[in-house]
Write a protein that holds these residues in place. Structure first.
Motif, PDB file in Angstrom:
ATOM      1  N   GLY A  76       0.783  -1.230   0.000  1.00 36.28           N
ATOM      2  CA  GLY A  76       0.000   0.000   0.000  1.00 36.28           C
ATOM      3  C   GLY A  76       0.814   1.278   0.000  1.00 36.28           C
ATOM      4  N   ALA A  77       2.124   1.192   0.074  1.00 34.30           N
ATOM      5  CA  ALA A  77       2.970   2.389   0.096  1.00 34.30           C
ATOM      6  C   ALA A  77       3.378   2.770  -1.323  1.00 34.30           C
ATOM      7  CB  ALA A  77       4.207   2.161   0.943  1.00 34.30           C
ATOM      8  N   SER A  78       3.523   4.075  -1.553  1.00 37.12           N
ATOM      9  CA  SER A  78       3.973   4.557  -2.854  1.00 37.12           C
ATOM     10  C   SER A  78       4.646   5.913  -2.686  1.00 37.12           C
ATOM     11  CB  SER A  78       2.809   4.671  -3.839  1.00 37.12           C
ATOM     12  OG  SER A  78       1.900   5.650  -3.398  1.00 37.12           O
ATOM     13  N   VAL A  79       5.440   6.274  -3.671  1.00 34.80           N
ATOM     14  CA  VAL A  79       6.114   7.569  -3.695  1.00 34.80           C
ATOM     15  C   VAL A  79       5.782   8.239  -5.017  1.00 34.80           C
ATOM     16  CG1 VAL A  79       8.353   8.724  -3.762  1.00 34.80           C
ATOM     17  CG2 VAL A  79       7.984   6.850  -2.165  1.00 34.80           C
ATOM     18  N   LYS A  80       5.277   9.470  -4.971  1.00 37.20           N
ATOM     19  CA  LYS A  80       5.000  10.231  -6.176  1.00 37.20           C
ATOM     20  C   LYS A  80       6.172  11.170  -6.433  1.00 37.20           C
ATOM     21  CE  LYS A  80       0.036  10.049  -6.365  1.00 37.20           C
ATOM     22  NZ  LYS A  80       0.039   8.945  -7.305  1.00 37.20           N
ATOM     23  N   ALA A  81       6.656  11.163  -7.675  1.00 39.88           N
ATOM     24  CA  ALA A  81       7.811  11.977  -8.038  1.00 39.88           C
ATOM     25  C   ALA A  81       7.581  12.609  -9.403  1.00 39.88           C
ATOM     26  CB  ALA A  81       9.071  11.131  -8.061  1.00 39.88           C
ATOM     27  N   THR A  82       8.196  13.764  -9.620  1.00 41.73           N
ATOM     28  CA  THR A  82       8.122  14.482 -10.883  1.00 41.73           C
ATOM     29  C   THR A  82       9.474  14.407 -11.572  1.00 41.73           C
ATOM     30  OG1 THR A  82       6.550  16.013  -9.899  1.00 41.73           O
ATOM     31  CG2 THR A  82       7.574  16.697 -11.952  1.00 41.73           C
ATOM     32  N   ILE A  83       9.465  14.149 -12.868  1.00 43.03           N
ATOM     33  CA  ILE A  83      10.707  14.089 -13.628  1.00 43.03           C
ATOM     34  C   ILE A  83      11.155  15.513 -13.949  1.00 43.03           C
ATOM     35  CG2 ILE A  83      11.742  13.367 -15.802  1.00 43.03           C
ATOM     36  CD1 ILE A  83      10.035  10.882 -15.669  1.00 43.03           C
ATOM     37  N   VAL A  84      12.362  15.843 -13.494  1.00 44.13           N
ATOM     38  CA  VAL A  84      12.900  17.188 -13.680  1.00 44.13           C
ATOM     39  C   VAL A  84      13.735  17.270 -14.948  1.00 44.13           C
ATOM     40  CG1 VAL A  84      14.369  18.959 -12.645  1.00 44.13           C
ATOM     41  CG2 VAL A  84      12.904  17.563 -11.196  1.00 44.13           C
ATOM     42  N   ALA A  85      14.583  16.270 -15.195  1.00 46.28           N
ATOM     43  CA  ALA A  85      15.485  16.333 -16.349  1.00 46.28           C
ATOM     44  C   ALA A  85      16.007  14.947 -16.698  1.00 46.28           C
ATOM     45  CB  ALA A  85      16.667  17.251 -16.050  1.00 46.28           C
ATOM     46  N   HIS A  86      16.441  14.819 -17.945  1.00 49.88           N
ATOM     47  CA  HIS A  86      17.184  13.652 -18.418  1.00 49.88           C
ATOM     48  C   HIS A  86      18.558  14.162 -18.824  1.00 49.88           C
ATOM     49  CE1 HIS A  86      13.676  11.053 -18.530  1.00 49.88           C
ATOM     50  NE2 HIS A  86      13.041  11.923 -19.280  1.00 49.88           N
ATOM     51  N   SER A  87      19.605  13.447 -18.440  1.00 49.17           N
ATOM     52  CA  SER A  87      20.945  13.886 -18.802  1.00 49.17           C
ATOM     53  C   SER A  87      21.893  12.698 -18.773  1.00 49.17           C
ATOM     54  CB  SER A  87      21.417  14.979 -17.839  1.00 49.17           C
ATOM     55  OG  SER A  87      22.621  15.524 -18.299  1.00 49.17           O
ATOM     56  N   ARG A  88      23.186  12.999 -18.908  1.00 50.41           N
ATOM     57  CA  ARG A  88      24.209  11.959 -18.879  1.00 50.41           C
ATOM     58  C   ARG A  88      25.293  12.353 -17.887  1.00 50.41           C
ATOM     59  NH1 ARG A  88      25.970  10.427 -24.769  1.00 50.41           N
ATOM     60  NH2 ARG A  88      26.488   8.462 -23.778  1.00 50.41           N
ATOM     61  N   ASN A  89      25.833  11.366 -17.172  1.00 50.14           N
ATOM     62  CA  ASN A  89      26.903  11.601 -16.206  1.00 50.14           C
ATOM     63  C   ASN A  89      28.206  11.937 -16.910  1.00 50.14           C
ATOM     64  OD1 ASN A  89      25.765  11.357 -13.646  1.00 50.14           O
ATOM     65  ND2 ASN A  89      25.789   9.137 -13.756  1.00 50.14           N
ATOM     66  N   THR A  90      29.220  12.232 -16.120  1.00 46.33           N
ATOM     67  CA  THR A  90      30.534  12.510 -16.682  1.00 46.33           C
ATOM     68  C   THR A  90      31.129  11.225 -17.259  1.00 46.33           C
ATOM     69  OG1 THR A  90      31.537  12.135 -14.519  1.00 46.33           O
ATOM     70  CG2 THR A  90      30.981  14.402 -15.103  1.00 46.33           C
ATOM     71  N   SER A 140      38.853   3.605 -24.325  1.00 45.10           N
ATOM     72  CA  SER A 140      37.417   3.748 -24.560  1.00 45.10           C
ATOM     73  C   SER A 140      36.820   4.518 -23.402  1.00 45.10           C
ATOM     74  CB  SER A 140      36.735   2.387 -24.732  1.00 45.10           C
ATOM     75  OG  SER A 140      36.862   1.627 -23.564  1.00 45.10           O
ATOM     76  N   GLY A 141      35.539   4.833 -23.509  1.00 44.59           N
ATOM     77  CA  GLY A 141      34.873   5.598 -22.466  1.00 44.59           C
ATOM     78  C   GLY A 141      33.409   5.230 -22.386  1.00 44.59           C
ATOM     79  N   HIS A 142      32.769   5.684 -21.305  1.00 43.29           N
ATOM     80  CA  HIS A 142      31.354   5.370 -21.094  1.00 43.29           C
ATOM     81  C   HIS A 142      30.686   6.538 -20.372  1.00 43.29           C
ATOM     82  CE1 HIS A 142      27.743   3.109 -20.243  1.00 43.29           C
ATOM     83  NE2 HIS A 142      27.845   3.467 -18.977  1.00 43.29           N
ATOM     84  N   ARG A 143      29.495   6.917 -20.845  1.00 46.07           N
ATOM     85  CA  ARG A 143      28.677   7.927 -20.169  1.00 46.07           C
ATOM     86  C   ARG A 143      27.318   7.313 -19.883  1.00 46.07           C
ATOM     87  NH1 ARG A 143      28.570  13.718 -22.798  1.00 46.07           N
ATOM     88  NH2 ARG A 143      27.671  14.152 -20.774  1.00 46.07           N
ATOM     89  N   GLN A 144      26.969   7.203 -18.608  1.00 46.57           N
ATOM     90  CA  GLN A 144      25.705   6.606 -18.194  1.00 46.57           C
ATOM     91  C   GLN A 144      24.599   7.661 -18.218  1.00 46.57           C
ATOM     92  OE1 GLN A 144      25.403   3.316 -17.369  1.00 46.57           O
ATOM     93  NE2 GLN A 144      23.203   3.576 -17.177  1.00 46.57           N
ATOM     94  N   SER A 145      23.453   7.306 -18.791  1.00 47.58           N
ATOM     95  CA  SER A 145      22.302   8.195 -18.796  1.00 47.58           C
ATOM     96  C   SER A 145      21.571   8.094 -17.461  1.00 47.58           C
ATOM     97  CB  SER A 145      21.343   7.817 -19.920  1.00 47.58           C
ATOM     98  OG  SER A 145      21.978   7.948 -21.166  1.00 47.58           O
ATOM     99  N   TYR A 146      20.996   9.220 -17.020  1.00 45.60           N
ATOM    100  CA  TYR A 146      20.234   9.215 -15.782  1.00 45.60           C
ATOM    101  C   TYR A 146      19.024  10.121 -15.900  1.00 45.60           C
ATOM    102  CZ  TYR A 146      22.353  13.746 -14.560  1.00 45.60           C
ATOM    103  OH  TYR A 146      22.762  15.050 -14.561  1.00 45.60           O
ATOM    104  N   THR A 147      18.095   9.963 -14.968  1.00 44.19           N
ATOM    105  CA  THR A 147      16.905  10.795 -14.863  1.00 44.19           C
ATOM    106  C   THR A 147      16.936  11.462 -13.494  1.00 44.19           C
ATOM    107  OG1 THR A 147      15.615   9.341 -16.280  1.00 44.19           O
ATOM    108  CG2 THR A 147      14.381  10.783 -14.836  1.00 44.19           C
ATOM    109  N   GLU A 148      16.677  12.766 -13.469  1.00 41.03           N
ATOM    110  CA  GLU A 148      16.630  13.485 -12.202  1.00 41.03           C
ATOM    111  C   GLU A 148      15.183  13.609 -11.757  1.00 41.03           C
ATOM    112  OE1 GLU A 148      18.330  17.568 -10.142  1.00 41.03           O
ATOM    113  OE2 GLU A 148      18.770  17.138 -12.232  1.00 41.03           O
ATOM    114  N   LEU A 149      14.901  13.162 -10.536  1.00 43.80           N
ATOM    115  CA  LEU A 149      13.549  13.162  -9.992  1.00 43.80           C
ATOM    116  C   LEU A 149      13.442  14.133  -8.820  1.00 43.80           C
ATOM    117  CD1 LEU A 149      12.829   9.329  -9.673  1.00 43.80           C
ATOM    118  CD2 LEU A 149      12.110  10.831 -11.502  1.00 43.80           C
ATOM    119  N   ARG A 150      12.256  14.709  -8.631  1.00 42.31           N
ATOM    120  CA  ARG A 150      11.934  15.481  -7.443  1.00 42.31           C
ATOM    121  C   ARG A 150      10.817  14.740  -6.717  1.00 42.31           C
ATOM    122  NH1 ARG A 150      10.192  20.092  -9.500  1.00 42.31           N
ATOM    123  NH2 ARG A 150       8.027  19.458  -9.366  1.00 42.31           N
ATOM    124  N   VAL A 151      11.051  14.348  -5.489  1.00 40.93           N
ATOM    125  CA  VAL A 151      10.057  13.588  -4.719  1.00 40.93           C
ATOM    126  C   VAL A 151       9.008  14.562  -4.203  1.00 40.93           C
ATOM    127  CG1 VAL A 151       9.707  12.093  -2.722  1.00 40.93           C
ATOM    128  CG2 VAL A 151      11.781  11.897  -4.069  1.00 40.93           C
TER     129      VAL A 151
END
Length: 103
Positions: free
Chosen positions: A56-70, A87-98
């Motif tokens: 029964g528990a939940s968390v509502k969050a709003t998506i603020v941005a999509h970006s990539r790490n260093t 070689s190199g790698h950049r991980q994609s992430y989503t920034e959330l506001r709870v």
């Protein structure tokens, strides 16, 4: 009030109003999402643990941005063999506001 959520194979301790970076979620910026995998909910001294999830528990969050790490640089080398690989790698992430935690 705080909650421990699971998303993207990782666990995060969140509170209302916080911003956090999680693994990329396929949704539009400004969309309100509901995170249902809640492992624990607490307020002060009272903590409720799930087995494995809190029902029964939940968390509502709003998506603020999509970006990539260093960029993480990867360098492989074998000594005396004239072998080098860059070689190199950049991980994609989503920034959330709870926004809210519903226990």
């Amino acid at each position: 009030m705080y909650a421990v959520i699971k998303t993207g194979g990782k666990q995060y301790k969140v509170a209302a109003g916080e911003k956090l970076k999680v693994e990329q979620i396929p949704a539009d910026i400004g969309a309100v999402i509901t995170l249902n995998q809640i492992l624990a909910v607490g307020e002060g001294e009272s903590i409720q643990f799930g087995t494995p999830l809190v029902s029964g528990a939940s968390v509502k969050a709003t998506i603020v941005a999509h970006s990539r790490n260093t960029k993480v640089k990867i360098f492989k080398m074998r000594r005396r063999k004239h072998y080098q690989k860059h070689s190199g790698h950049r991980q994609s992430y989503t920034e959330l506001r709870v926004d809210a935690i519903n226990a």
